[in-house]
Design an enzyme around this catalytic site. Structure first.
Site, PDB file in Angstrom:
ATOM      1  CG  ASP A   8      -1.948  -1.027   1.211  1.00  0.00           C
ATOM      2  OD1 ASP A   8      -1.956  -1.799   0.228  1.00  0.00           O
ATOM      3  OD2 ASP A   8      -2.758  -1.094   2.153  1.00  0.00           O
ATOM      4  CG  ASP A  46      -0.756   5.163  -0.156  1.00  0.00           C
ATOM      5  OD1 ASP A  46      -1.678   4.953  -0.975  1.00  0.00           O
ATOM      6  OD2 ASP A  46      -0.827   4.899   1.052  1.00  0.00           O
ATOM      7  CB  SER A 106     -36.911  -5.820 -14.172  1.00  0.00           C
ATOM      8  OG  SER A 106     -38.228  -6.041 -14.556  1.00  0.00           O
ATOM      9  CG  LEU A 107     -33.502 -10.277 -15.304  1.00  0.00           C
ATOM     10  CD1 LEU A 107     -32.422 -11.079 -14.618  1.00  0.00           C
ATOM     11  CD2 LEU A 107     -33.409 -10.423 -16.815  1.00  0.00           C
ATOM     12  CD  GLU A 146     -24.415 -13.606 -15.780  1.00  0.00           C
ATOM     13  OE1 GLU A 146     -24.852 -12.585 -15.206  1.00  0.00           O
ATOM     14  OE2 GLU A 146     -24.032 -13.617 -16.966  1.00  0.00           O
ATOM     15  CE  LYS A 153     -32.658 -10.883  -9.683  1.00  0.00           C
ATOM     16  NZ  LYS A 153     -32.690  -9.852  -8.657  1.00  0.00           N
ATOM     17  CG  ASP A 155     -30.390  -8.282  -2.805  1.00  0.00           C
ATOM     18  OD1 ASP A 155     -30.934  -7.429  -3.525  1.00  0.00           O
ATOM     19  OD2 ASP A 155     -30.890  -8.691  -1.736  1.00  0.00           O
ATOM     20  NE  ARG A 177     -34.206  -1.903 -13.728  1.00  0.00           N
ATOM     21  CZ  ARG A 177     -35.519  -1.775 -13.555  1.00  0.00           C
ATOM     22  NH1 ARG A 177     -35.976  -1.087 -12.529  1.00  0.00           N
ATOM     23  NH2 ARG A 177     -36.364  -2.310 -14.400  1.00  0.00           N
ATOM     24  CD  GLU A 191     -27.296  -5.377  -9.016  1.00  0.00           C
ATOM     25  OE1 GLU A 191     -27.342  -5.295 -10.265  1.00  0.00           O
ATOM     26  OE2 GLU A 191     -28.293  -5.357  -8.288  1.00  0.00           O
ATOM     27  CE1 TYR A 247     -26.438  -7.021 -14.747  1.00  0.00           C
ATOM     28  CE2 TYR A 247     -25.434  -7.422 -12.612  1.00  0.00           C
ATOM     29  CZ  TYR A 247     -26.392  -6.810 -13.378  1.00  0.00           C
ATOM     30  OH  TYR A 247     -27.295  -5.986 -12.785  1.00  0.00           O
ATOM     31  CE  LYS A 277     -27.592 -12.190 -17.344  1.00  0.00           C
ATOM     32  NZ  LYS A 277     -26.488 -11.269 -17.078  1.00  0.00           N
ATOM     33  CE  LYS A 330     -36.094 -12.088  -7.303  1.00  0.00           C
ATOM     34  NZ  LYS A 330     -36.672 -11.176  -6.435  1.00  0.00           N
ATOM     35  CB  CYS A 346     -27.572   2.761  31.858  1.00  0.00           C
ATOM     36  SG  CYS A 346     -26.768   1.179  31.531  1.00  0.00           S
ATOM     37  CB  CYS A 386     -21.641   0.796  32.185  1.00  0.00           C
ATOM     38  SG  CYS A 386     -23.163  -0.134  31.969  1.00  0.00           S
TER      39      CYS A 386
END
Ligand code: IVH
Length: 661
Positions: A34, A38, A83-84, A112, A114, A116, A135, A171, A223, A286, A310, A404, A427
């Site tokens: 890293d 940088d 949409s599908l 593939e 799906k 979310d 979308r 996505e 995709y 597909k 689904k 509390c 606490c």
């Protein structure tokens, strides 16, 4: 340097940075540290400051643009985002296949996951990213270009020449592990928490300030190529093109030669669902051949060549019996729903988080309500909403507590009134968290010290700090309800044993913010003692390969706090191992990565073996990894390891290397 040389150097730096960006974010295989990365970026920034007219919008320095926006522009999609159609059973998939076969023969499917998340459309002109949109309603969406530019896996300039002028779709998602951490942090800060990773992704993309978006670990899977100059023959080729152009394409995508093979893909993927770091809610099938796709065409709503299978919903309705208040590690009070136990996606759920009192009020959730409960990923179940139609009038709202529930201190509220917290640092609730963390498997691994036992110890006033665990006596423990001689001995034995767990686990067990398992190992290997570590400034700490600024900052702050130094001193007095003699084990300096399930060993046991012999366990594949240990069902790490030509071992070979066979 003259301008011409500067121009050449700028181009070289950009190419290098883009390459390393790709290795890091797409291939998950960083080839430089890293720090080195940088430095390249800093060098480029310096040159661009000197020659501002050489700055171009696709320069890697230009990911985070200027000022926050006032609002998003609405843009029309060049091609509507359809949409599908959905299928909820395997038979519906077979019917889909039947319909297709009426028109065409010999069909193959690309299967593939799906994802979310939030769907996006990205436009490139001459290989440069120029616009990205949500979308929206499928016809028009929001122009969120400046937010999308901050996502590192979205290339600002495409590689190769296959895609130059094109629109691609995919996505954006919020990784589940980061989501959990993120929500915790938000809660601590009293800021907005999100119900699930999808909302977190969509909510982040709606931020008007790109700097906020840049601070969130959003990632992408692409995709679909919705248009391009070049024609591709199939979805398979399109995905390959996306990959070589520099996009992230999901590694679990597979080709199936008929519908039954696609169905078994769905079955396998559903079992893998919980192991992924992103949420999927099904499988998209597909038709592979684009000629066949064209022949099938679309209805006004959906393409006829694809379908979304689904997975079973992870939602259920049940009665909310009570709302109790939980006090967290930092004193935040959180309302928790106690539910009539119910099955949600194969797991019995009897508690669910309600996040905070604001949300409780907004959602108007009352004790006695019928509620909709959801489990997303392996995230804690949550109450989505109350079903107000089912109310009888007997339901009761839960007021914000003034005290509390654990120590009865008056609570304080942040200005925006989202977080309610107990101000008492002593606490017992906070103490409980600290002890649980310290005793957890990856930390000091103290067996027989569960939540209920910790509660009892605190209740009896037997522990005020972690250090007090080590002065517990047999006599004291025998006074705890349910403790007999044998259980007392077991507990005392495991407490005693934990003294020798070693520096890495101790550092982890202290619960320093941002310091996970791997960082703890790095620190232990680098500094060999807690005293050495405590002396380091944040700057010195950032020099360690793999430690970020935030982590370094958190460590320095931790050791600048008097209470913590006192605790460390006590732990040393007790005889807890806070030093690591430079381990000259047979594995000194060797780095290991594990992937897949080992036949006879658990991951923690295997990691322990490595560390005991002086080696380190990393979580990502890179060139510097010495051994990759592969079990059943390995992930993409295995593929990467092969590509890099790393040494790959199975469990037996691993045992030989560590000298355990
Ligand atoms: S293909 C015309 N593939 O699911 C083809 N969609 O209802 C359009 N999604 O809006 C989509 N993963 O947001 C496709 N591998 C995938 C997907 C995927 C998630 C989302 C996408 C779309 C919705 C379909």
């Amino acid at each position: 340097m003259n301008k011409n040389d500067a121009k050449k150097l700028i181009q070289k730096l950009r190419d290098d940075i883009n390459y390393h960006n790709y290795q890091y974010y797409i291939e998950n295989n960083p080839v430089i540290s890293d720090y080195e990365y940088d430095m390249l970026l800093k060098k480029l920034e310096a040159l661009e400051t000197q020659y501002p007219d050489l700055i171009t919008s696709d320069s890697p320095t230009q990911r985070i643009g200027g000022e926050p926006l006032k609002g998003f522009k609405t843009v029309e999609h060049k091609i509507p985002m359809l949409s599908l159609d959905n299928a909820y059973s395997y038979d519906e998939l077979r019917e889909f296949d039947e319909r297709i076969k009426k028109n065409i023969t010999d069909v193959q499917y690309i299967c593939e996951p799906k994802i979310d998340g939030a769907s996006i459309a990205l436009i490139y002109e001459n290989g440069v990213f120029i616009r990205g949109a949500t979308r929206g309603d499928g016809i028009k969406g929001d122009d969120i270009t400046s937010n999308l530019r901050t996502i590192r896996s979205i290339p600002l300039r495409l590689q190769g020449s296959d895609l130059q002028n094109a629109e691609v779709r995919g996505e954006v998602y919020f990784p589940i592990s980061s989501f959990k951490k993120f929500n915790k942090e938000q809660e601590k800060k009293g800021e907005q928490v999100f119900a699930n990773p999808r909302n977190a992704a969509a909510g982040s993309l709606r931020q008007l300030d790109p700097r906020i978006v840049a601070s969130r670990p959003l990632d992408t899977f692409l995709y679909y190529i919705s248009y391009s100059e070049k024609d591709f023959k199939s979805q398979e080729k399109a995905l390959e093109t996306l990959r070589t152009a520099g996009f992230r394409v999901n590694p679990l995508i597979k080709k199936a030669s008929d519908i039954e093979e696609a169905i078994s893909y769905c079955k396998t993927l559903e079992t893998k669902r919980e192991t992924l770091d992103y949420e999927i809610d099904g499988v998209v099938l597909k038709v592979n051949s684009f000629a066949q796709q064209r022949e099938l065409g679309s209805t006004i709503k959906h393409p006829r060549w694809a379908i979304a299978f689904k997975f079973t919903a992870k939602q259920a309705t049940t009665r909310l019996k009570d709302i109790v208040i939980q006090v967290g590690r930092t004193g935040t009070l959180t309302p928790v729903a106690i539910l009539q136990p119910v099955q949600v996606g194969g797991v019995t759920v009897s508690r669910a988080t309600l996040h905070n009192f604001d949300e409780l009020k907004r959602k108007d959730i009352r004790i006695g309500d019928m509620v909709l409960v959801e489990r997303s990923g392996d995230v804690i179940p949550q109450v989505v909403k109350s079903i107000s139609e089912k109310r009888t009038g007997e339901e009761k709202a839960r007021a914000i507590p003034r005290k509390c529930p654990v120590c009865e201190s008056d609570v304080i509220r942040t200005l925006d009134e989202v977080a309610v917290r107990c101000p008492n640092k002593q606490c017992p609730a906070r103490l409980k968290w600290r002890i649980e963390y310290f005793a957890s498997r990856d930390a000091m691994d103290i067996d027989h010290l569960g939540g209920q036992t910790i509660d009892k110890l605190i209740e009896k006033g037997l522990v005020d700090t972690i250090a007090d665990l080590y002065s517990l006596t047999e006599k004291e423990l025998l006074t705890l309800e349910g403790f007999k001689e044998k259980s007392v001995r077991n507990l005392l034995d495991s407490i005693k044993k934990s003294k020798q767990q070693g520096l890495a686990r101790l550092i982890y067990g202290l619960g320093i913010r941002h310091v996970g398992k791997y960082a703890s190992q790095l620190l232990a290997v680098q500094y060999h003692s807690i005293d050495e570590l405590a002396k380091k400034t944040a700057e010195e700490l950032t020099q360690i390969h793999g430690l970020g600024d935030k982590t370094a900052e958190a460590i320095a702050t931790f050791f600048a706090t008097e209470e913590n130094i006192e605790l460390i001193n006590k732990l040393k007095d007790i005889g807890i191992r806070t030093k690591e003699t430079k381990k000259e084990g047979r594995l000194t300096g060797k780095k290991f990565v594990f992937t897949g399930t080992l036949p006879s060993m658990s991951r923690p046991d295997a990691s322990d073996l490595v560390m005991k012999n002086g080696g380190m366990v990393a979580s990502a594949i890179g060139k510097d990894i010495d051994y990759v240990i592969v079990g059943a069902d390995p992930g993409s790490k295995y593929e990467k390891a092969k590509k890099l030509g790393l040494t790959i071992l199975d469990e037996n070979e691993f045992k030989k290397v560590v000298g355990e066979s």
